[in-house]
Scaffold this active site. Structure first.
Site, PDB file in Angstrom:
ATOM      1  N   HIS A   1      -3.967  90.649  55.311  1.00  0.00           N
ATOM      2  CA  HIS A   1      -2.809  91.522  55.534  1.00  0.00           C
ATOM      3  C   HIS A   1      -1.651  90.745  56.151  1.00  0.00           C
ATOM      4  CE1 HIS A   1      -3.861  95.601  54.492  1.00  0.00           C
ATOM      5  NE2 HIS A   1      -4.960  95.614  55.222  1.00  0.00           N
TER       6      HIS A   1
ATOM      7  N   HIS B   1     -10.227  90.391  55.550  1.00  0.00           N
ATOM      8  CA  HIS B   1      -9.379  91.501  55.104  1.00  0.00           C
ATOM      9  C   HIS B   1      -8.122  91.598  55.987  1.00  0.00           C
ATOM     10  CE1 HIS B   1      -8.966  95.808  53.550  1.00  0.00           C
ATOM     11  NE2 HIS B   1      -8.116  95.767  54.557  1.00  0.00           N
ATOM     12  N   GLU B   2      -8.311  91.529  57.311  1.00  0.00           N
ATOM     13  CA  GLU B   2      -7.170  91.704  58.228  1.00  0.00           C
ATOM     14  C   GLU B   2      -6.238  90.495  58.206  1.00  0.00           C
ATOM     15  OE1 GLU B   2      -6.666  94.608  59.129  1.00  0.00           O
ATOM     16  OE2 GLU B   2      -8.682  95.349  58.722  1.00  0.00           O
TER      17      GLU B   2
ATOM     18  N   GLY C   1     -10.432  98.006  61.027  1.00  0.00           N
ATOM     19  CA  GLY C   1      -9.452  97.044  61.517  1.00  0.00           C
ATOM     20  C   GLY C   1      -8.068  97.505  61.143  1.00  0.00           C
TER      21      GLY C   1
ATOM     22  N   CYS D   1      -9.088 100.522  52.735  1.00  0.00           N
ATOM     23  CA  CYS D   1      -7.965 100.094  53.558  1.00  0.00           C
ATOM     24  C   CYS D   1      -7.137 101.326  53.912  1.00  0.00           C
ATOM     25  CB  CYS D   1      -7.115  99.088  52.786  1.00  0.00           C
ATOM     26  SG  CYS D   1      -5.705  98.480  53.706  1.00  0.00           S
ATOM     27  N   LEU D   2      -6.716 101.411  55.170  1.00  0.00           N
ATOM     28  CA  LEU D   2      -5.914 102.567  55.587  1.00  0.00           C
ATOM     29  C   LEU D   2      -4.580 102.620  54.847  1.00  0.00           C
ATOM     30  CD1 LEU D   2      -6.543 102.559  59.449  1.00  0.00           C
ATOM     31  CD2 LEU D   2      -7.714 103.879  57.678  1.00  0.00           C
TER      32      LEU D   2
ATOM     33  N   GLN E   1       0.711  96.626  58.851  1.00  0.00           N
ATOM     34  CA  GLN E   1       0.360  97.977  58.394  1.00  0.00           C
ATOM     35  C   GLN E   1       1.066  99.052  59.213  1.00  0.00           C
ATOM     36  OE1 GLN E   1      -4.137  97.242  58.374  1.00  0.00           O
ATOM     37  NE2 GLN E   1      -3.835  98.733  56.736  1.00  0.00           N
TER      38      GLN E   1
HETATM   39 NI    NI Z   1      -6.526  97.022  55.222  1.00  0.00          NI
END
Ligand code: NI
Length: 182
Positions: A148, A144-145, A49, A102-103, A54
């Site tokens: 963010h 998680h998303e 995701g 996480c990216l 991000q």
């Molecule tokens: Ni993430």
């Protein structure tokens, strides 16, 4: 289409509360382009995701997709889902610990407690309302998303910081050990 630069932990945009998207703006070329670019960026980096902040855009947009992802080899598949202005409410009290990455926190993994089932209310990329109940891994990625978009990164949620691991050590020492714990 373009692959966007991903902000890493420490960049203030990851700590910003993302702004809601006006429903009238969803069909705009700018928002549609951003969604396309976010999908391409998520694919490029094998993310499950990606949230708009991000990629340095603090607006309430996230994309999720899991199609046989090498970063999550055991994860079930999740169809491409676009979340605009998401609202997430747990549908049960049950919480499960599971590994996340996480990216924006490259090459790291940690064990995070999440609700096992959540109701997701949002708009899709056509501006149509979405109202669904997600379970297990899909529920985890949604939490998680949407975190963010509220300026929260998964490391904030880790209960036992001793689980925080570099991916090479995680593969060597942890893989499979705590996947079903708690
Ligand atoms: Ni993430």
């Amino acid at each position: 289409m373009a692959i966007l630069k991903v902000a890493r932990l420490g960049h203030p945009v990851l700590r910003q509360q993302a702004e809601r998207v006006l429903p009238a703006d969803i069909q705009s070329a700018q928002v549609q382009q951003l969604i396309d670019d976010m999908i391409e960026t998520m694919h490029e980096y094998d993310g499950a995701g990606l949230a708009a902040n991000q990629v340095h855009v603090p607006r309430q947009i996230a994309v999720i997709e899991v199609a046989k992802n090498p970063r999550y080899p055991d994860a079930p598949e999740i169809p491409l889902t676009v979340l605009i202005n998401p609202m997430v409410t747990p549908t049960s009290e049950e919480i499960e610990e599971g590994w996340e990455g996480c990216l924006s926190v490259p090459d790291m993994r940690g064990v995070v407690p999440r609700y096992t089932a959540v109701r997701l209310e949002c708009l899709d990329r056509q501006g149509k309302p979405v109202d669904l109940v997600a379970k297990d891994f899909f529920a985890r990625v949604i939490q998680h998303e949407t975190d963010h978009l509220n300026g929260i990164v998964y490391v904030d949620r880790i209960r036992d910081m001793r689980t925080l691991s570099h991916i090479a050590e995680w593969q060597r020492h942890w893989l499979g050990v705590r996947e079903q714990s708690d």
